[in-house]
Design a protein around this motif. Sequence first.
Motif, PDB file in Angstrom:
ATOM      1  N   GLY A 105       0.949  -1.339   0.098  1.00 13.96           N
ATOM      2  CA  GLY A 105       0.102  -0.167  -0.002  1.00 13.96           C
ATOM      3  C   GLY A 105       0.988   1.352  -0.287  1.00 13.96           C
ATOM      4  N   ALA A 106       1.859   1.436  -0.244  1.00 10.07           N
ATOM      5  CA  ALA A 106       2.626   2.485  -0.185  1.00 10.07           C
ATOM      6  C   ALA A 106       4.109   2.177  -0.638  1.00 10.07           C
ATOM      7  CB  ALA A 106       3.089   2.609   1.379  1.00 10.07           C
ATOM      8  N   ASP A 107       4.811   0.847  -0.317  1.00 14.18           N
ATOM      9  CA  ASP A 107       6.942   1.302  -1.429  1.00 14.18           C
ATOM     10  C   ASP A 107       6.529  -0.645  -1.851  1.00 14.18           C
ATOM     11  OD1 ASP A 107       6.793   0.130   0.729  1.00 14.18           O
ATOM     12  OD2 ASP A 107       9.157   0.587   1.296  1.00 14.18           O
ATOM     13  N   VAL A 108       5.745  -1.291  -1.262  1.00 11.02           N
ATOM     14  CA  VAL A 108       6.009  -2.880  -2.002  1.00 11.02           C
ATOM     15  C   VAL A 108       4.218  -2.801  -3.174  1.00 11.02           C
ATOM     16  CG1 VAL A 108       5.742  -5.280  -1.767  1.00 11.02           C
ATOM     17  CG2 VAL A 108       7.258  -3.270  -0.013  1.00 11.02           C
ATOM     18  N   THR A 109       3.849  -3.414  -4.182  1.00 13.94           N
ATOM     19  CA  THR A 109       3.610  -3.732  -5.528  1.00 13.94           C
ATOM     20  C   THR A 109       2.671  -4.922  -4.392  1.00 13.94           C
ATOM     21  OG1 THR A 109       4.234  -5.169  -6.345  1.00 13.94           O
ATOM     22  CG2 THR A 109       4.060  -2.702  -7.119  1.00 13.94           C
ATOM     23  N   LEU A 110       1.113  -5.576  -4.402  1.00 13.49           N
ATOM     24  CA  LEU A 110       0.846  -6.417  -4.854  1.00 13.49           C
ATOM     25  C   LEU A 110       1.199  -7.216  -5.443  1.00 13.49           C
ATOM     26  CD1 LEU A 110      -1.562  -7.786  -3.645  1.00 13.49           C
ATOM     27  CD2 LEU A 110      -2.669  -7.329  -5.618  1.00 13.49           C
ATOM     28  N   GLU A 111       2.412  -7.635  -6.346  1.00 14.27           N
ATOM     29  CA  GLU A 111       2.247  -8.236  -7.207  1.00 14.27           C
ATOM     30  C   GLU A 111       4.372  -8.900  -5.927  1.00 14.27           C
ATOM     31  OE1 GLU A 111       1.404  -5.874  -8.164  1.00 14.27           O
ATOM     32  OE2 GLU A 111       0.001  -6.380  -9.980  1.00 14.27           O
ATOM     33  N   ARG A 112       4.432  -8.118  -6.159  1.00 15.25           N
ATOM     34  CA  ARG A 112       6.036  -8.503  -4.969  1.00 15.25           C
ATOM     35  C   ARG A 112       5.285  -8.665  -3.744  1.00 15.25           C
ATOM     36  NH1 ARG A 112      11.254  -8.830  -5.551  1.00 15.25           N
ATOM     37  NH2 ARG A 112      12.624  -8.103  -3.932  1.00 15.25           N
ATOM     38  N   GLY A 113       4.834  -8.165  -3.456  1.00 13.82           N
ATOM     39  CA  GLY A 113       3.860  -9.181  -1.669  1.00 13.82           C
ATOM     40  C   GLY A 113       3.492 -10.444  -2.400  1.00 13.82           C
ATOM     41  N   GLN A 114       2.685 -10.970  -2.881  1.00 18.34           N
ATOM     42  CA  GLN A 114       2.798 -12.316  -3.408  1.00 18.34           C
ATOM     43  C   GLN A 114       4.120 -12.977  -3.486  1.00 18.34           C
ATOM     44  OE1 GLN A 114       0.487 -11.769  -6.984  1.00 18.34           O
ATOM     45  NE2 GLN A 114      -1.651 -11.896  -5.584  1.00 18.34           N
ATOM     46  N   GLN A 115       5.452 -12.209  -4.263  1.00 14.06           N
ATOM     47  CA  GLN A 115       6.578 -12.869  -4.363  1.00 14.06           C
ATOM     48  C   GLN A 115       7.567 -13.294  -3.415  1.00 14.06           C
ATOM     49  OE1 GLN A 115       9.222 -10.301  -6.545  1.00 14.06           O
ATOM     50  NE2 GLN A 115      10.498 -12.292  -7.165  1.00 14.06           N
ATOM     51  N   ALA A 116       6.615 -12.338  -1.746  1.00 17.00           N
ATOM     52  CA  ALA A 116       7.229 -12.389  -0.467  1.00 17.00           C
ATOM     53  C   ALA A 116       6.611 -12.927  -0.043  1.00 17.00           C
ATOM     54  CB  ALA A 116       7.689 -11.168   0.052  1.00 17.00           C
ATOM     55  N   ALA A 117       5.267 -13.282  -0.289  1.00 17.00           N
ATOM     56  CA  ALA A 117       4.517 -14.676   0.396  1.00 17.00           C
ATOM     57  C   ALA A 117       5.598 -15.616   0.233  1.00 17.00           C
ATOM     58  CB  ALA A 117       3.143 -14.600   0.345  1.00 17.00           C
ATOM     59  N   ARG A 118       4.971 -15.832  -0.901  1.00 18.04           N
ATOM     60  CA  ARG A 118       5.565 -17.454  -1.879  1.00 18.04           C
ATOM     61  C   ARG A 118       6.994 -17.376  -1.703  1.00 18.04           C
ATOM     62  NH1 ARG A 118       4.381 -20.314  -6.516  1.00 18.04           N
ATOM     63  NH2 ARG A 118       6.229 -21.594  -7.338  1.00 18.04           N
ATOM     64  N   ALA A 119       7.809 -16.551  -1.249  1.00 24.15           N
ATOM     65  CA  ALA A 119       9.009 -17.113  -0.462  1.00 24.15           C
ATOM     66  C   ALA A 119       9.464 -16.954   0.777  1.00 24.15           C
ATOM     67  CB  ALA A 119      10.249 -15.259  -0.743  1.00 24.15           C
TER      68      ALA A 119
END
Length: 152
Positions: free
Chosen positions: A53-67
């Motif tokens: 919601g600030a400096d991390v996109t939804l797609e990057r957040g999903q990638q982070a959760a996968r990691a």
Amino acid sequence: MSISARLEELGLVLPKPAAPVASYQPLVVQGGWCFVSGQLPFVDGALVTGKLGADVTLERGQQAARACGLMILAQLDAAGLLERVTQVVKLGGFVASTPDFTDQPKVVNGASDLMFEVFGESGRHARSAVGVPVLPLDAAVEVDAILAVRDA
């Protein structure tokens, strides 16, 4: 098919399991249950930091959760438990986010989808997806797990 073979088929390489950063164990097994401590997202060796919601996109957040999910698998593998998982019971997803960000469930799908890809029907689980103001080391996401494991 073994889980190791499934990972290979999916082209997934497990990261080196992260060492604890405080006074806790990466996982504990008790009575057929495996409790995996919260795992942080490392992508290409770097911690994914910031807020959704600030400096991390939804797609990057999903990638982070996968990691985070890959790190859970790495912890299981290091403990000799990966092939003993009979059910992914529950994932707890914590998403560092702004007060107006409401897509925490979509972010944590990154870890949930991975568990299904790897374990099939045994990877379907109960889950929490919670927004928090900050996580350790400014991580964007943290995921913990409860799994059922069979005896050796």
